[in-house]
Design an enzyme around this catalytic site. Structure first.
Site, PDB file in Angstrom:
ATOM      1  CB  CYS A 212      -0.939  -0.019   1.194  1.00 37.18           C
ATOM      2  SG  CYS A 212      -2.070  -1.432   1.165  1.00 37.18           S
TER       3      CYS A 212
ATOM      4  CB  SER B 285      -4.926   0.723   8.895  1.00 41.67           C
ATOM      5  OG  SER B 285      -4.260   0.974   7.686  1.00 41.67           O
TER       6      SER B 285
END
Length: 560
Positions: free
Chosen positions: A197, A474
């Site tokens: 990511c 996260s």
């Protein structure tokens, strides 16, 4: 090759008594000459379950080439990965943090059983990095970590998008801010291919920290996954490991307290993930370095936030790579006296020696600011304590205009209940959400709350609502959020006794987290508190819940 390079593998390959061992090694391709070479384990996290790791088999083959070229004999073996992005927001996320322990255990098992003389671990998704490093610490043979690399940005309607874009689009779509067609386009374009990511989320944070620790080659952290430079990085790592074996350099010589201070500094300057706190403490414990929340607090107070990177900023890791990468940032920090330049690295040289020949950040770039023009004069990761977190908690304030809130508690016993409340408009500006029983033991597995925080941002509540939990966030999370609250609710921490409507304060400026009731009332409620039943009675999560330590100890399961 000298026998000095086969300190470990000689017990597998040398002498008449090891003829059966050699017979089996011949079956996997060993030649007579190979028995005189150092045996190198290549721990691959390749998997088809996530874009972060889909390409790692190819990278492992490049590492193998490098090892062969330098005179070693390579053995690729596999370990697991879990996709944090795909497990986010449902029961699967319970398994994410435990996967870190399984990765560490499995690499330790294989390379210690096979008596590898050196180990190269290749990781992509979030828990790969700390899991691999923890294993390399336990094995303590010459070792290098190779990062699989960051994903390229997606493109949608003239803008760059990534995985967090679609998480936040869920809240926007629910609030009627975007059409279904826009929603679908973001989903279709957020993840264009292989790689981790793309913002300064957990994977890129940990790759940066590992380069700062000295456990990967200079420049490794910010290279895109699909670039030719990443393939070259893998090849060079294979060659470099043989040099490490010749020099006798193991993780214990590299991973000193000063090396961890370098890593913390780089994470803070870049605006990295709160998960770095958990993972760096876990790695430090495996190598025997005393690293605590107080170290993060001490360094954060004197370290400015310089990089304008997502999720709190504008840019992705690929943008940083174009202007000089993590090594460019480190070179600037070294010049400013913010790094320990005498720390040893996997090149066999020090940080300062490595950076001497590396390029500076590109002149006039706008991604990494000078100290005099810092985004914030202190680090964006803040350690909080108070009557709700006697042992500590972690907040991230990058990109926030508002860093404190006092409001009525809205208490939820799980992430799922909270998400449903947000999506049905039960959360109002000024509320302070408490999600409990999501800690290492209580969850178990300390789930990340990206679905919840992204829904809040998508609904336009990102800076108007506070959120605290004994779970995690996260690396893609932003907002006024506090995680890692210790002790956790399952262990009878004060978070367990907060009631709906209690006034609760998050004050990142004062490092404070508290419920506005008397100590006598807290003790009275704790006396009447009853622990919940474990959510899992068998299987890996039940075992994990019995072994795992608190977040302040890195949520490790090793019996240290």
């Amino acid at each position: 090759m000298s026998d000095i390079l086969k300190k470990r593998s000689s017990m597998t390959t040398d002498g008449d008594n090891r003829a059966p061992n050699r017979a089996m090694l011949r079956a996997v391709g060993f030649t007579d000459e190979d028995f005189h070479k150092p045996m190198i384990g290549i721990a691959s996290t390749w998997s088809e379950v996530t874009p972060c790791n889909i390409h790692i088999n190819k990278l492992a083959e490049k590492v193998k080439e490098g090892v062969r070229t330098a005179g070693g004999v390579p053995q690729i073996y596999g370990t697991i990965t879990v996709s944090d992005g795909i497990t986010m927001g449902h029961e699967g996320m319970h398994f994410s943090l435990p996967s870190r322990e399984v990765i560490a255990d499995s690499i330790e098992i294989v390379s210690n059983a096979m008596r590898h003389d050196g180990v190269i671990a290749i990781g992509g998704c979030d828990k790969n990095m700390p899991g691999c490093l923890m294993a390399l610490c336990r094995i303590d043979a010459p070792s290098i970590f190779v990062y699989g690399g960051t994903i390229l940005p997606g493109h949608c309607d003239g803008q760059d998008v990534d995985i967090v874009s679609i998480f936040e689009a869920v809240g926007k779509f629910n609030a009627g801010k975007i059409s279904r067609e826009e929603f679908i386009r973001i989903e279709q374009n957020a993840c264009p291919g292989a790689g981790s990511c793309g913002g300064m989320y957990t994977a890129n944070t940990m790759s940066s920290a590992i380069e700062a620790l000295g456990m990967s080659l200079p420049g490794s952290a910010s290279m895109p996954a699909v670039s030719s430079r990443k393939s070259e990085d893998c090849y060079e790592a294979g060659k470099a490991l043989i040099n490490l074996i010749q020099k006798g350099v193991t993780p214990k010589r590299i991973l000193t307290k000063k090396a961890f201070e370098n890593a913390i500094t780089v994470v803070l300057v870049l605006g990295g993930s709160t998960n770095a706190v958990l993972h760096l403490i876990a790695i430090a414990k495996e190598i025997g370095v005393d690293l605590t929340l107080e170290d993060f607090d001490r360094i954060s107070k004197k370290t400015p936030h310089l990089a304008d990177l997502k999720p709190g900023g504008r840019y992705a890791m690929t943008d940083l790579d174009k202007v000089g990468g993590v090594h460019g940032v480190m070179k600037y920090l070294l010049k400013e006296g913010m790094l320990h330049g005498d720390c040893l690295t996997v090149t066999g040289k020090t940080i300062a020696e490595n950076l001497m020949d590396m390029p500076d950040l590109v002149p006039n770039q706008t991604i990494v600011r000078k100290k005099s023009e810092a985004l914030h004069p202190s680090g964006p990761l803040v350690i909080l304590k108070g009557n709700l977190a006697p042992e500590g908690a972690v907040a991230k304030i990058s990109g926030l205009k508002k860093i404190s809130i006092t409001g009525p508690a809205k208490v939820f016993e799980s992430e799922d209940d909270c998400f449903n409340a947000i999506m049905t408009d039960q959360i109002k500006p000024g509320d302070v959400i408490i999600i409990r029983y999501e800690g290492p033991k209580g969850g178990p597995g300390m789930r990340e709350m990206l679905a919840v925080t992204s829904a809040l941002v998508g609904k336009g509540l990102g800076e108007d609502v506070g959120l605290m939990t004994d779970g995690r966030f996260s690396g893609g999370t932003h907002g006024l959020v506090v995680g890692h609250i210790s002790p956790e609710a399952f262990d009878g921490g004060p978070i367990a006794i907060v009631q709906n409507g209690d006034a609760v304060t998050i004050d990142s400026g004062k490092n404070l987290l508290q419920v506005e009731i008397s100590q006598e009332e807290i003790q009275k409620r704790l006396k009447n508190w009853k622990p919940i039943e474990p959510r899992y009675k068998s299987g890996v999560l039940a075992k994990y819940a019995k072994l795992v330590q608190s977040a302040t100890n890195g949520a490790i399961t090793n019996l240290l």
